[in-house]
Design an enzyme around this catalytic site. Structure first.
Site, PDB file in Angstrom:
ATOM      1  N   ALA A   1      81.648 112.081  31.720  1.00 53.18           N
ATOM      2  CA  ALA A   1      82.290 110.797  31.967  1.00 53.18           C
ATOM      3  C   ALA A   1      81.514 109.979  32.983  1.00 53.18           C
ATOM      4  O   ALA A   1      81.414 108.759  32.891  1.00 53.18           O
ATOM      5  CB  ALA A   1      83.706 111.025  32.460  1.00 53.18           C
TER       6      ALA A   1
ATOM      7  N   ASN B   1      84.143 104.790  36.075  1.00 54.51           N
ATOM      8  CA  ASN B   1      83.886 106.229  36.051  1.00 54.51           C
ATOM      9  C   ASN B   1      84.279 106.886  37.368  1.00 54.51           C
ATOM     10  O   ASN B   1      84.825 107.981  37.397  1.00 54.51           O
ATOM     11  CB  ASN B   1      82.412 106.498  35.784  1.00 54.51           C
ATOM     12  CG  ASN B   1      82.034 106.138  34.357  1.00 54.51           C
ATOM     13  OD1 ASN B   1      82.916 105.864  33.542  1.00 54.51           O
ATOM     14  ND2 ASN B   1      80.758 106.129  34.063  1.00 54.51           N
TER      15      ASN B   1
ATOM     16  N   GLU C   1      75.936 106.680  30.186  1.00 52.61           N
ATOM     17  CA  GLU C   1      74.922 106.923  29.158  1.00 52.61           C
ATOM     18  C   GLU C   1      74.486 105.667  28.419  1.00 52.61           C
ATOM     19  O   GLU C   1      73.381 105.561  27.951  1.00 52.61           O
ATOM     20  CB  GLU C   1      75.406 107.975  28.153  1.00 52.61           C
ATOM     21  CG  GLU C   1      76.646 107.603  27.375  1.00 52.61           C
ATOM     22  CD  GLU C   1      77.907 108.043  28.093  1.00 52.61           C
ATOM     23  OE1 GLU C   1      78.981 107.793  27.586  1.00 52.61           O
ATOM     24  OE2 GLU C   1      77.804 108.635  29.191  1.00 52.61           O
TER      25      GLU C   1
ATOM     26  N   ASP D   1      51.342  72.022  35.280  1.00 53.83           N
ATOM     27  CA  ASP D   1      50.424  70.905  35.127  1.00 53.83           C
ATOM     28  C   ASP D   1      51.249  69.639  34.917  1.00 53.83           C
ATOM     29  O   ASP D   1      52.469  69.694  34.793  1.00 53.83           O
ATOM     30  CB  ASP D   1      49.393  71.135  34.017  1.00 53.83           C
ATOM     31  CG  ASP D   1      50.051  71.482  32.694  1.00 53.83           C
ATOM     32  OD1 ASP D   1      51.290  71.444  32.626  1.00 53.83           O
ATOM     33  OD2 ASP D   1      49.315  71.780  31.743  1.00 53.83           O
TER      34      ASP D   1
ATOM     35  N   ASN E   1      85.789 107.412  27.533  1.00 53.42           N
ATOM     36  CA  ASN E   1      84.431 107.011  27.896  1.00 53.42           C
ATOM     37  C   ASN E   1      83.558 106.655  26.717  1.00 53.42           C
ATOM     38  O   ASN E   1      82.857 105.662  26.740  1.00 53.42           O
ATOM     39  CB  ASN E   1      83.767 108.095  28.719  1.00 53.42           C
ATOM     40  CG  ASN E   1      84.332 108.091  30.107  1.00 53.42           C
ATOM     41  OD1 ASN E   1      83.992 107.231  30.892  1.00 53.42           O
ATOM     42  ND2 ASN E   1      85.239 108.998  30.386  1.00 53.42           N
TER      43      ASN E   1
ATOM     44  N   ASP F   1      42.211  78.338  30.546  1.00 52.64           N
ATOM     45  CA  ASP F   1      43.363  78.660  31.396  1.00 52.64           C
ATOM     46  C   ASP F   1      43.773  80.123  31.245  1.00 52.64           C
ATOM     47  O   ASP F   1      44.571  80.636  32.027  1.00 52.64           O
ATOM     48  CB  ASP F   1      44.574  77.801  31.011  1.00 52.64           C
ATOM     49  CG  ASP F   1      44.445  76.370  31.514  1.00 52.64           C
ATOM     50  OD1 ASP F   1      43.727  76.175  32.506  1.00 52.64           O
ATOM     51  OD2 ASP F   1      45.049  75.476  30.910  1.00 52.64           O
TER      52      ASP F   1
HETATM   53  P1  ATP Z   1      46.759  67.858  33.630  1.00 53.61           P
HETATM   54  O1  ATP Z   1      46.226  69.057  34.292  1.00 53.61           O
HETATM   55  O2  ATP Z   1      47.973  67.342  34.286  1.00 53.61           O
HETATM   56  O3  ATP Z   1      46.910  67.982  32.155  1.00 53.61           O
HETATM   57  P2  ATP Z   1      44.454  66.191  33.110  1.00 53.61           P
HETATM   58  O4  ATP Z   1      44.728  66.054  31.676  1.00 53.61           O
HETATM   59  O5  ATP Z   1      44.084  64.946  33.850  1.00 53.61           O
HETATM   60  O6  ATP Z   1      45.678  66.724  33.919  1.00 53.61           O
HETATM   61  P3  ATP Z   1      41.981  67.540  32.513  1.00 53.61           P
HETATM   62  O7  ATP Z   1      42.265  67.603  31.084  1.00 53.61           O
HETATM   63  O8  ATP Z   1      41.334  68.666  33.218  1.00 53.61           O
HETATM   64  O9  ATP Z   1      43.332  67.282  33.311  1.00 53.61           O
HETATM   65  O10 ATP Z   1      41.116  66.242  32.735  1.00 53.61           O
HETATM   66  C1  ATP Z   1      40.485  65.986  33.956  1.00 53.61           C
HETATM   67  C2  ATP Z   1      40.012  64.551  33.995  1.00 53.61           C
HETATM   68  O11 ATP Z   1      39.016  64.332  33.008  1.00 53.61           O
HETATM   69  C3  ATP Z   1      41.076  63.533  33.684  1.00 53.61           C
HETATM   70  O12 ATP Z   1      41.826  63.192  34.813  1.00 53.61           O
HETATM   71  C4  ATP Z   1      40.271  62.362  33.175  1.00 53.61           C
HETATM   72  O13 ATP Z   1      39.755  61.614  34.255  1.00 53.61           O
HETATM   73  C5  ATP Z   1      39.122  63.025  32.463  1.00 53.61           C
HETATM   74  N1  ATP Z   1      39.421  63.135  31.025  1.00 53.61           N
HETATM   75  C6  ATP Z   1      40.423  63.763  30.431  1.00 53.61           C
HETATM   76  N2  ATP Z   1      40.389  63.660  29.109  1.00 53.61           N
HETATM   77  C7  ATP Z   1      39.308  62.937  28.835  1.00 53.61           C
HETATM   78  C8  ATP Z   1      38.686  62.471  27.631  1.00 53.61           C
HETATM   79  N3  ATP Z   1      39.188  62.758  26.434  1.00 53.61           N
HETATM   80  N4  ATP Z   1      37.578  61.727  27.743  1.00 53.61           N
HETATM   81  C9  ATP Z   1      37.057  61.453  28.933  1.00 53.61           C
HETATM   82  N5  ATP Z   1      37.570  61.851  30.082  1.00 53.61           N
HETATM   83  C10 ATP Z   1      38.679  62.564  30.060  1.00 53.61           C
END
Ligand code: ATP
Length: 900
Positions: free
Chosen positions: A282, A702, A286, A328, A730, A640
């Site tokens: 009891a 119990n 379990e 982010d 139980n 990431d």
């Molecule tokens: P988060 O982390 O919030 O997503 P984020 O998108 O700004 O932010 P990243 O993707 O690392 O982060 O981009 C970093 C930087 O690069 C941006 O802030 C922007 O200035 C530049 N960037 C992002 N995308 C482009 C793109 N397609 N072409 C040119 N520059 C870019």
């Protein structure tokens, strides 16, 4: 598996794999190969078979104790008793089997929800299949944005770029082709005619043939090494098992004391031995590990229905203990729906105002004639050329509908469309020759376009500080270039910061002309200007952040964007109270010495980290974990993955995220929303609190039994419960109410206190006190009812035992309601509202009545029918623990409120 696929020609390879790229494999061949190679999955977890689960039910100490009890009964010639115990044993096993089997099946179904698909050619037609069903020889179509679903030898390639950092650590995408390689054994990074499983297609499209699947792929070989650890159940399940084992010793000791004192007092030997054994049974909770599994599993379902796919049971637990969330910005805190708000040109700023859906360019509130503004046109053109996105064919005013690609780029295409510029027209005159892809280190991208005179126009866009660093000129109003002085550069940087401080995401646009498409992109650039895009914060994010604050969870923004933009958004949604909060940049993290107390203090106080690279995310996670924090980290990109893996809870974006991010994470957000993380944490906490509650519920019940029976034995009084009655109570009555508590919904209380310390034991001092208190209370009311029946009502022993049996049984049922949260209402708590609780009470109530009123059961359990007077005693006796308990919980609630 073909290890030399890269060094064969396409024709040779297709022949070896017995397939053509036009027709693909047919279904029969697919089935044959699937049987041979198995599913295309990385970690092949063996599903437990039904037999294994059934067998496991007989491995518990309870079963051993029951077997001993049955044998003892048989040895004393008590055949009926012995059979009854054996039946109890079977019922116990069946209940255990059914709950565990169902929990496992539902978890398997859940894991199927996270699957990815692949486009293949089979039987001459293109179809989408579950990527797990791919077999060697399948013809796969790759498109931009895909994650390569298996190891492929490329058969037909136009342009194809893959980011292979998951495999090679190299974060710059590599260009692919279909040519055979001369080298027999080149390093993976140089196998340009292969596309490897789990790498990302950043650009282009191709057709490839599968040469390896599942654990035979290159990534599979790596992940096999990493994840060889055996599944040992979640920490919580292990703790519960440990608790159960410790209780057994305690209870065996109690059993011996009861048996010996009873025998000394002259009670029947068999009765005392049997009582001791059954008491031991009891007292062992379990059902604990099973109920925990069910509670965790149901929690997973509940979260999945609300867009959080939790991949492991143990993550449910960790979620509840999360102390800090690194999130982010773009898309998680904001909507990821961008629009152009402002343009900074050498001649001044131009605002973009939306009127009736359409954008209008305005200079000091006056409409701008775009036809006559070459500076504005050049800027918009760069945005249209330097892009990987495509604008939808939506109505004017709704251009973004049906678009695909990066929302930043879509917004630039949309703005250009307002000015009458379309990519398909522009690209006809300026065909794209090559692209320098966006890199998170350079924060820029560039495209090369052939011009009429044979030269190439390079269109560049990127983070302002990066682009400005490479600009030597600035494009003037008249179209001519002027040298960009250092002072002017500083002025531009200031203009950038001013725009960012308004919460705009700022990009710089630039151009150059070269004679060779192979020339470097980022040199001698002519600056065209800045664009400021607005991405509104998500509607419900503010509430979710406030909820985190109330729950003692820190929210830290970790973004690739610049400090000013990050600070503005962070303030708008309540991550920080100050308008000008302190912001650290990713690169400051590297400069700060972790051993330096002051530096650590600075990191500690900062809630916004800007311009953070994926590697720096990893550093942040480590820093916080070293301080004992339980870290949740969001991510979407391929790079990431290390930070997601390192975090206690890696959270991937289901919509925006790459397959790689999703695979390394513990939780996938199907709506990419921050609120969903908070919901999951709340659920995690609720589940832990439920599990703690049903442990307290089971153990206090119990304990009541043990106290009552031991006290009677020691006082040489008749026993208030007989062995088979204890078994009945139980095995049947424990399970249902406990399960019902385990699946209760979360209550407001769970988000009003600080996160639980993960080292805190499952049962705190407080829980033990509660168990002791309720155990004594239940024992006291049962013994009082028993004594009253014997001494005052003067009934015979069988009637008195029936009264104490029913008193105890119903007291335990009502006791469910004592498990409500301290600050919940008497009639408005999540137990009263839980239909499972009422169901459990109904089932158990009927079972208790059957024990008395169904002749077969009553003769087995030695119960007798009782009259209204006796029922009154049962009612009063069983309600006492509920009433006293409710008063206690209410007082505790009031004390908590006044303390707060
Ligand atoms: P988060 O982390 O919030 O997503 P984020 O998108 O700004 O932010 P990243 O993707 O690392 O982060 O981009 C970093 C930087 O690069 C941006 O802030 C922007 O200035 C530049 N960037 C992002 N995308 C482009 C793109 N397609 N072409 C040119 N520059 C870019």
């Amino acid at each position: 598996m073909l290890t030399d696929a890269h060094s064969r020609t396409v024709a040779e390879l297709l022949k070896a794999l017995d397939v053509t790229s036009e027709a693909g494999l047919d279904e029969a061949e697919v089935a044959r190969r699937y049987a041979q190679h198995g599913p295309n999955r990385l970690e092949e977890k063996q599903a437990r078979s039904a037999w294994a689960i059934l067998l496991a039910q007989f491995k518990s100490p309870v079963v051993i104790l029951l077997l001993i009890a049955a044998a003892t009964a048989a040895a004393f010639g008590q055949v009926v008793e012995s059979i009854a115990i054996a039946a109890a044993l079977l019922i116990n096993a069946v209940i255990g089997f059914v709950t565990e089997f169902k929990a496992m099946r539902s978890m398997e179904a859940l894991s199927k929800m996270g699957r990815t698909t692949a486009a293949v050619i089979r039987g001459g037609a293109r179809t989408e299949i579950d990527a797990a069903e791919l077999v060697p020889g399948d013809i796969v179509i790759l498109e931009e944005g895909n994650v390569v679903p298996a190891d492929l030898r490329l058969v037909d390639v136009g342009v194809l770029h893959c980011n292979e950092s998951a495999l090679t650590g190299e974060s710059v995408p590599v260009s692919k082709s279909s040519n055979a390689l001369d080298d027999d054994d080149p390093p993976l990074a140089e196998r340009a005619n292969m596309a490897f499983s789990s790498t990302a297609v950043t650009r282009g499209e191709a057709i490839g043939v599968v040469v390896a699947t599942g654990t035979a792929t290159e990534i599979g070989k790596i992940s096999e090494m990493v994840s060889a650890a055996e599944d040992q159940g979640t920490p919580l399940e292990r703790r519960l098992e440990h608790l159960g084992q410790r209780l057994i010793y305690l209870v065996i000791a109690v059993g011996i004391v009861v048996a010996v004192s009873g025998i000394i007092a002259g009670k029947e030997l068999f009765l005392m031995v049997e009582t001791a054994i059954i008491l031991a049974i009891a007292a062992v909770p379990e059902g604990l590990p099973i109920v925990a599994t069910v509670a965790l599993g149901r929690g997973m379902w509940r979260m999945a229905r609300r867009n959080a796919l939790v991949k492991e049971l143990s993550a449910v637990e960790t979620l509840g203990a999360t102390t800090v969330i690194f999130t982010d910005k773009t898309g998680t805190l904001t909507e990821n729906r961008m629009t152009l708000h402002q343009v900074a040109l050498p001649a001044g700023n131009i605002d973009v105002v939306r009127t009736r859906g359409l954008g209008e360019f305005q200079d000091n509130s006056e409409p701008v004639d775009v036809e006559r503004r070459h500076d504005l046109q050049a800027m918009l053109r760069a945005g249209v050329l330097c892009t990987n996105a495509a604008l939808g064919e939506g109505e004017p005013g709704n251009e973004q509908m049906g678009s695909r690609g990066d929302p930043t780029e879509v917004a630039l295409l949309e703005a250009a469309a307002w000015a009458g510029m379309r990519r398909r027209d522009l690209i006809e005159a300026l065909p794209e020759e090559r692209e320098e892809s966006f890199g998170s280190e350079t924060k820029m991208m560039a495209t090369y376009h052939r011009t009429d005179d044979g030269a190439y126009l390079v269109a560049v866009k990127g983070a302002p500080e990066s682009v400005l660093r490479h600009c030597t000129h600035v494009r003037g109003h008249d179209g001519g270039d002027q040298t960009l002085s250092d002072d002017a550069r500083q002025e531009w940087l200031q203009r950038n910061r001013d725009m960012a401080a308004r919460g705009l995401r700022v990009l710089a646009m630039a151009e150059r002309t070269v004679n060779d498409a192979g020339a470097e992109p980022y040199r001698d650039l002519a600056l065209l200007g800045l664009v400021g895009l607005y991405d509104p914060p998500r509607e419900s994010v503010k509430g979710a952040i406030a909820a985190c604050r109330g729950a003692g969870i820190r929210v830290v923004m970790v973004t690739g964007d610049q400090p000013e933009t990050a600070a503005n958004i962070a303030h708008a949604i309540g991550i920080v109270d100050e308008k000008q909060p302190s912001v650290l940049r990713g690169r400051d993290l590297g400069d700060l010495d972790a051993a330096d107390e002051q530096a650590r203090e600075r990191i500690w106080k900062t809630s916004i980290f800007a311009r953070v690279s994926p590697e720096q995310k990893l550093n942040l996670v480590s820093l916080y974990q070293d301080e004992g924090e339980i870290v949740g980290m969001t991510g979407d990109g391929v790079n990431d993955a290390p930070a997601l893996k390192k975090a206690d809870i890696g959270i991937a974006m289901g919509k925006r995220g790459t397959e790689v991010a999703r695979e390394t994470s513990d939780v996938v957000l199907q709506d990419d929303a921050f609120e969903t993380i908070v919901m999951a944490i709340e659920q995690g906490r609720a589940i832990f609190s439920n599990i703690r509650k049903f442990v307290v519920f089971l153990l206090s019940g119990n304990l009541g039994q043990i106290i009552a029976v031991s006290a009677a034995a020691l006082m040489n009084a008749p026993l208030p419960l007989l062995p088979l009655q204890i078994l009945f109570l139980n095995l049947l009555l424990d399970v249902f109410p406990a399960l019902a508590i385990g699946v209760s919904k979360s209550e407001s209380e769970v988000m009003t206190h600080a996160p639980r310390d993960p080292r805190e034991p499952l049962l705190t001092r407080n829980s033990w006190l509660t168990i002791g208190g309720f155990g004594t209370l239940i024992a006291a009311s049962m013994l009082a009812a028993f004594a009253y029946a014997l001494l005052v009502l003067g009934v015979d022993e069988a009637t008195a035992v029936t009264i104490s049996f029913l008193t105890y049984g119903f007291a335990r049922l009502w006791h469910v309601f004592n498990m409500r949260a301290r600050d919940s209402g008497l009639f408005t708590n999540n137990l009263v509202r839980n239909p499972y609780v009422w169901g459990a009470i109904a089932v158990c109530g009927v079972l208790l009545l059957s024990a008395v009123y169904i002749p077969f059961l009553s003769s087995l359990l030695h119960t007798v029918e009782i009259g209204p007077k006796e029922w009154a005693v049962v009612l009063i006796g069983s309600l006492t623990p509920l009433i006293v308990g409710q008063i206690g919980v209410t007082i505790a609630g009031l004390r908590r409120r006044s303390a707060a």
